[in-house]
Scaffold this motif. Structure first.
Motif, mmCIF file in Angstrom:
data_model
loop_
_atom_site.group_PDB
_atom_site.id
_atom_site.type_symbol
_atom_site.label_atom_id
_atom_site.label_comp_id
_atom_site.label_asym_id
_atom_site.label_seq_id
_atom_site.Cartn_x
_atom_site.Cartn_y
_atom_site.Cartn_z
ATOM 1 N N THR A 95 19.644 -46.244 7.719
ATOM 2 C CA THR A 95 20.239 -45.971 9.133
ATOM 3 C C THR A 95 21.601 -45.566 9.106
ATOM 4 O OG1 THR A 95 18.722 -47.659 9.954
ATOM 5 C CG2 THR A 95 20.580 -46.792 11.408
ATOM 6 N N THR A 239 15.002 -49.711 17.325
ATOM 7 C CA THR A 239 14.286 -48.628 17.720
ATOM 8 C C THR A 239 14.015 -47.310 17.282
ATOM 9 O OG1 THR A 239 16.573 -47.842 18.846
ATOM 10 C CG2 THR A 239 15.320 -49.772 20.157
ATOM 11 N N LYS A 240 14.551 -47.076 16.127
ATOM 12 C CA LYS A 240 14.442 -45.842 15.451
ATOM 13 C C LYS A 240 13.957 -45.817 14.121
ATOM 14 C CE LYS A 240 18.284 -43.787 18.007
ATOM 15 N NZ LYS A 240 19.418 -42.969 17.771
ATOM 16 N N PHE B 3 27.969 -45.637 13.676
ATOM 17 C CA PHE B 3 28.013 -45.596 12.132
ATOM 18 C C PHE B 3 26.624 -44.823 11.714
ATOM 19 C CE2 PHE B 3 30.823 -49.087 12.199
ATOM 20 C CZ PHE B 3 31.759 -48.911 11.120
ATOM 21 N N GLU B 4 25.786 -44.638 12.821
ATOM 22 C CA GLU B 4 24.559 -43.959 12.336
ATOM 23 C C GLU B 4 24.684 -42.590 11.880
ATOM 24 O OE1 GLU B 4 21.610 -44.030 16.019
ATOM 25 O OE2 GLU B 4 23.122 -44.984 16.575
ATOM 26 N N ARG B 5 23.878 -42.270 10.906
ATOM 27 C CA ARG B 5 23.760 -41.059 10.321
ATOM 28 C C ARG B 5 23.528 -39.921 11.317
ATOM 29 N NH1 ARG B 5 18.877 -41.135 6.604
ATOM 30 N NH2 ARG B 5 19.337 -39.254 5.996
ATOM 31 N N PRO B 6 23.919 -38.692 11.306
ATOM 32 C CA PRO B 6 23.724 -37.432 12.359
ATOM 33 C C PRO B 6 22.313 -37.509 12.800
ATOM 34 C CG PRO B 6 25.229 -36.825 10.658
ATOM 35 C CD PRO B 6 24.778 -38.171 10.044
ATOM 36 N N ILE B 8 19.797 -39.548 12.447
ATOM 37 C CA ILE B 8 19.519 -40.915 13.213
ATOM 38 C C ILE B 8 20.019 -40.837 14.610
ATOM 39 C CG2 ILE B 8 19.246 -43.427 13.324
ATOM 40 C CD1 ILE B 8 17.901 -41.976 10.850
ATOM 41 N N ARG B 9 21.240 -40.708 14.745
ATOM 42 C CA ARG B 9 21.993 -40.579 16.061
ATOM 43 C C ARG B 9 21.165 -39.610 17.170
ATOM 44 N NH1 ARG B 9 27.764 -39.042 15.160
ATOM 45 N NH2 ARG B 9 27.375 -40.471 13.484
ATOM 46 N N LYS B 10 20.783 -38.709 16.740
ATOM 47 C CA LYS B 10 20.323 -37.539 17.602
ATOM 48 C C LYS B 10 18.846 -37.791 17.976
ATOM 49 C CE LYS B 10 19.234 -33.503 14.665
ATOM 50 N NZ LYS B 10 19.734 -32.661 13.747
ATOM 51 N N MET B 11 18.160 -38.889 17.052
ATOM 52 C CA MET B 11 16.653 -38.934 17.155
ATOM 53 C C MET B 11 16.501 -40.222 18.303
ATOM 54 S SD MET B 11 15.274 -40.685 13.724
ATOM 55 C CE MET B 11 14.022 -41.246 14.554
ATOM 56 N N GLY B 13 13.324 -41.953 18.288
ATOM 57 C CA GLY B 13 12.377 -43.156 17.862
ATOM 58 C C GLY B 13 10.831 -42.965 18.275
ATOM 59 N N ILE B 119 13.812 -39.291 10.221
ATOM 60 C CA ILE B 119 14.247 -40.335 9.615
ATOM 61 C C ILE B 119 14.659 -39.450 8.390
ATOM 62 C CG2 ILE B 119 14.042 -42.551 8.591
ATOM 63 C CD1 ILE B 119 12.239 -43.345 10.978
ATOM 64 N N GLN B 120 13.845 -38.659 7.726
ATOM 65 C CA GLN B 120 14.135 -38.420 6.428
ATOM 66 C C GLN B 120 15.017 -36.967 6.459
ATOM 67 O OE1 GLN B 120 13.911 -39.752 3.647
ATOM 68 N NE2 GLN B 120 13.341 -38.584 2.006
#
Lengths: 361, 361
Positions: A95, A239-240, B3-6, B8-11, B13, B119-120
């Motif tokens: 994450t 949630t993700k 702190f989310e990776r970019p 992850i931030r935009k997805m 879930g 996610i990947q």
């Protein structure tokens, strides 16, 4: 032809401790709690309505999270429920850490951490612990200077059992630019008066405390753990990035029951502390050096006068169906890590070591 | 501060189907098997020695894998055991697809696939299914031209229920440069004479067949699935990328028992096929269009003469505590997906739809 990614191809994976199948085996190698879990659990297992297993479990494990949030006096949204602590560690990396970003840790540490970094294709920055198995004073500054995105600390420390107090964690979380994970898998075994760092999560938006039911609640067999932290850190995991239905119906129920039976769990913690003290005294009497441990294991350096290496001792114990752990790294190779078992198991270990050493002086 | 990776931030879930808690609810929205699992399981659950839960489970689930390998007549090393099919899908991505490499799939498909790609941090290449919900003839050539690293097919297809025969899978696996995953989560419900693709794994070093116990064995509640494929594909998942102890003691035991009770599971499959045929006939009699389904669900297009959209029908059913699934995408928005339930549940669904439509013509 191999389809593996280059980083996966070159790694070798986490080596878990041996799981001997023999009934006679004395298993002091994977830090399990030697006492059974709360007796209430047997009733739940026996009366469980198996016919409902056709339905998916609660994806968020709300009832379990509710119990954990009450126990720690935090909001349910400060909790994420995971398959043991290991799933939480993996999810934190997934994450919050891009491939190529640096993950910081101590040396030595829980040997899964560098494996998780390899899977995510992340470099690792290590900092050597002091002679007393504590973090050096420049830990946070060094991690910041290395541009670490995530710092992983196991506290009590594995494999030494050393412990950082909450005020030290408080300082680290404040100084670090990265996320700080405090892995409290063994925290239930600390001496009275020492504290978990969960009380600090409201102060630090970068702090995640990991808890596990594997050791403290004698539930390694069901794979339950959880993270406690700021909602902004917990929500994207919940949630993700976690698998949608990561926890099954039965494990969720058992884990909730175990958390609610604090009185029983605490009794096992008191016993384990007692057993630990006795084992420590007896090993020291034979000449082993052992740092003070707040966990349910001891890291014992094989005394010099004996013509036996730690690895040989490990092997000789193994031949006698007593399993301890040996790590083949420069700092650990002259030591064995022994999980604290039942009094009679510990006694057999002591007697067996005694007889092995007697033949090698 | 996040702190989310970019990526992850935009997805957003994976959105799992609703899990209503009401006792009266008729749950036809997440493709669960409406029959309970094998009655042998209840005995195991009732006689289980809970006191052994303090020990870690077998990390490789050997006893379960042995049962699966006998069932499919493959070597135990052709099997990897996972938490449902979903964990296997995630692990395949983690093990074989670098961030930035392309993952291929059909449109529509199981809605988890694009989430795993996000996610990947992998781009997705989609190919539209034909009018009959089958893959177009140029599928393999197109995927190769897009340099796809992994192609994901769900077969029987979700959400339509269409089915590709083993000779078609054989052709695809031969033509594709990438790994091909055939997700057979619903394969137990195909008509007699239709076949799984597991028989092909010895021919194709790039083929992984996914199986799940969630539907066919009425065990969504315990989260067990497995992959079948060439050892070179299975081994890195089992020894490097999966969480060390991914499956708990109780789930492993229950899943093994379920696989061994084929006679019972087959009875539920026969019943579900019968219920599916009846439901299909009755919905068609009301004017719904439904493609032939080999799964335990039907994809029903709301007939034009009624002044009600599929979403409105879904909502009106929901108000009456009947849960079906609606997907808000261009090709699916005029349809509802209905899991095949018990005869009395299906009858109540039919009656309720009938009364809703009567008021809207």
């Amino acid at each position: 032809m191999s389809f593996e990614r280059p980083n996966i191809r070159k790694m070798s994976g986490y080596a878990s401790g041996e799981q001997p199948s023999g009934e006679r085996a004395i298993k002091l190698n994977t830090n399990e709690n030697p006492y059974p879990p709360s007796p209430h659990i047997s009733k739940v297992v026996q009366n469980f309505d198996y016919s409902r297993l056709n339905l998916y479990p609660d994806p968020d494990a709300d009832s379990f999270r509710e119990a954990a949030s009450k126990l720690h006096d935090v909001h349910i949204n400060n909790i994420v429920a995971t398959r043991g602590g290991d799933e939480l560690l993996r999810l934190i990396v997934t994450t919050f850490v891009d491939p190529g970003e640096t993950i910081g840790m101590t040396s030595p540490t829980y040997s899964l951490y560098p494996v998780l970094a390899e899977i995510q294709d992340c470099p690792v920055t290590e900092i050597e612990l002091t002679e007393n198995w504590l973090i050096p004073t420049h830990f946070a500054e060094y991690m910041n200077s290395m541009n670490v995105k995530l710092a992983l600390l196991v506290n009590p420390h594995a494999p030494s059992g050393s412990f950082l107090k909450a005020n030290e964690i408080d300082n680290l979380a404040r100084k670090l630019n990265s996320i700080l994970v405090v892995d409290e898998a063994y925290v239930d075994f600390v001496a009275e008066g020492m504290e978990s760092s969960i009380g600090l999560i409201s102060k630090h938006p970068n702090l995640i405390v990991l808890r596990s039911l594997s050791k403290g609640y004698s539930l390694a067999g069901i794979r339950m753990g959880y993270g406690v932290g700021n909602e902004d850190l917990m929500k994207p995991i919940r949630t993700k990035t976690k698998d949608s239905y990561n926890l099954d119906q039965i494990s969720q129920m058992i884990a909730e029951l175990a958390l609610k039976d604090q009185a029983y769990a605490k009794k096992t913690w008191v016993e384990i502390r007692k057993n630990r003290e006795k084992m420590e005294l007896e090993l020291k009497a034979m000449g082993f050096t052992i740092p003070e441990s707040q966990a349910n294991f001891l890291l014992a350096t094989v005394p010099k006068p004996y013509a036996i290496s730690a690895y040989q001792l490990y092997e000789k114990l193994r031949e006698r169906e007593i399993f301890v752990r040996h790590f083949d790294t420069p700092r650990l190779k002259n030591k064995i890590r022994i999980s604290v078992g039942l009094p009679e198991q510990n006694q057999e270990l002591i007697n067996t070591i005694d007889s092995i050493l007697a033949t090698t002086k």
